[in-house]
Design an enzyme around this catalytic site. Sequence first.
Site, PDB file in Angstrom:
ATOM      1  N   HIS A 263       0.872  -1.188   0.000  1.00  0.00           N
ATOM      2  CA  HIS A 263       0.000   0.000   0.000  1.00  0.00           C
ATOM      3  C   HIS A 263       0.904   1.232   0.000  1.00  0.00           C
ATOM      4  CE1 HIS A 263      -3.430   2.445   0.568  1.00  0.00           C
ATOM      5  NE2 HIS A 263      -3.765   2.160   1.803  1.00  0.00           N
ATOM      6  N   HIS A 302      -2.598  -2.253  -9.900  1.00  0.00           N
ATOM      7  CA  HIS A 302      -3.501  -1.643  -8.929  1.00  0.00           C
ATOM      8  C   HIS A 302      -4.751  -2.488  -8.865  1.00  0.00           C
ATOM      9  CE1 HIS A 302      -5.922   1.385  -6.893  1.00  0.00           C
ATOM     10  NE2 HIS A 302      -4.781   1.962  -6.573  1.00  0.00           N
ATOM     11  N   ASP A 358       2.625   5.419  -7.125  1.00  0.00           N
ATOM     12  CA  ASP A 358       3.890   5.285  -6.401  1.00  0.00           C
ATOM     13  C   ASP A 358       5.113   5.157  -7.295  1.00  0.00           C
ATOM     14  OD1 ASP A 358       3.071   5.398  -3.729  1.00  0.00           O
ATOM     15  OD2 ASP A 358       2.124   3.443  -3.974  1.00  0.00           O
TER      16      ASP A 358
END
Length: 423
Positions: A263, A302, A358
């Site tokens: 995460h 994702h 990210d």
Amino acid sequence: MGDTITITDDRNGRSVTVAIGPDGTIPSSALRQLDPGLRVYDPAFLSTASCASSITYVDGDRGILRHRGYPIEQLAERSTYLEVAYLLLHGELPTIDQLEAWRHEVSVHTYVHENVKHFMQQFHYDAHPMGMLVSTVAALSTFYPDAKQIFDEQVRAKQIVRLIAKMPTLAAFAHRFSVGMPFVYPDNSLDYASNFLSMMWRVAEPRFEVDPVLSHALDVLFVLHADHEQNCSTTAMRTVGSSHADPYSATAAAAAALYGPLHGGANEAVLQMLERIGSVEQVPAFIEGVKQGKGRLMGFGHRVYKNYDPRARIIKRTADEVFAVVGSNPLLDIALALEDVALSDDYFVERKLYPNVDFYSGMIYQAAGFPREMFTVLFAIPRTAGWLAHWVELLGDPAQRIARPRQQYVGPPARDYVPMEDR
Ligand code: ACO
């Protein structure tokens, strides 16, 4: 007649017809009507909508993210983090006066009790700043026992301001502790992002001169991380909140969920991966390894986006702006090469694995001088607004009760206790 679905229990021919609701959801009560013992087995909630929410809309197939209806691209370009936080919490963009009052309120709650500072100074010398943040946010509940009055709107509003205001202070204190530097107190004349940068980096100068490009870039990153509907940490916030715990304890639980490498810890893992790869020449071999199951391409994939993460596009632009000020990150070339190979490789294309938020954020943070351990902390600061918006929504939702999933028991059947000497 609208769209409906009919479920038939072939064991007895009984059937139930239910309307397909917003976002393709059907009520699980339909199953209970057929047989109260029926359950949906859905590990990791792949097909379960746990709440009705009007905060954030994500369409993963089309790469769409909107907060309260406003596209993330417009918010990132034209808004500020505090304005987005207000939007998430109140449902509407603030007027000038409302924004001014909100900014003022947040800026006068940035200080923490001196005992919070002392508490943080007791961690082990090499404590991870995210571990410090999780624990200190939980500890705040002991400083504000009134926070337990979660159904008093005024008390609730106060804790929300406190959390949003103090998060950057705690984050910067965690960093300063980890490098053995004295804590820098907030400068309430600075905007939200600049004040955080000042608490991070100020040394002996009377006033920290913040580079406007860096502070704007950080604010954009805060906007991009402010909320993302029912992700792992928000689900943790809602789950703990559903037991009517105070918001500090619930936020600490959410932050703990964010800490994990799948995460909020992913951007830290992206940098580790890029450093391990070492050079552009090694990229094809690394990709081969990933395809053979020797690890994952961190920053890719994702649960919801099966298309380019819209936040990743904006972050890429922000990266260029930051690199123009501080110089490029040498890992950027490896990242670009990885992205090129992955986006044209069948393995990634078939699985719809695209860069997520990210993939580039860690490189921006690193180029801006943030140590790697701070990356998840930098995510937790803005996500606090999203967590709290969901917490408020949960408390006002009459359909919600304490979160308590069921299970599919697959353990041994009933058996008698075996005395120690017979085992
Ligand atoms: N690299 C290589 N293969 C991958 C990756 C990846 N990053 N992500 C998924 N896959 C593969 C899986 O091996 C699986 O392949 P299979 O069908 O052959 O078994 C398939 O794609 C589906 O993957 P799942 O793990 O089922 O997807 P899930 O939705 O559970 O996972 C997750 C999503 C956790 C984000 C995953 O893609 C991942 O681990 N990515 C890397 C970590 C990361 O970047 N996390 C940040 C998420 S964004 C955020 O939190 C802000």
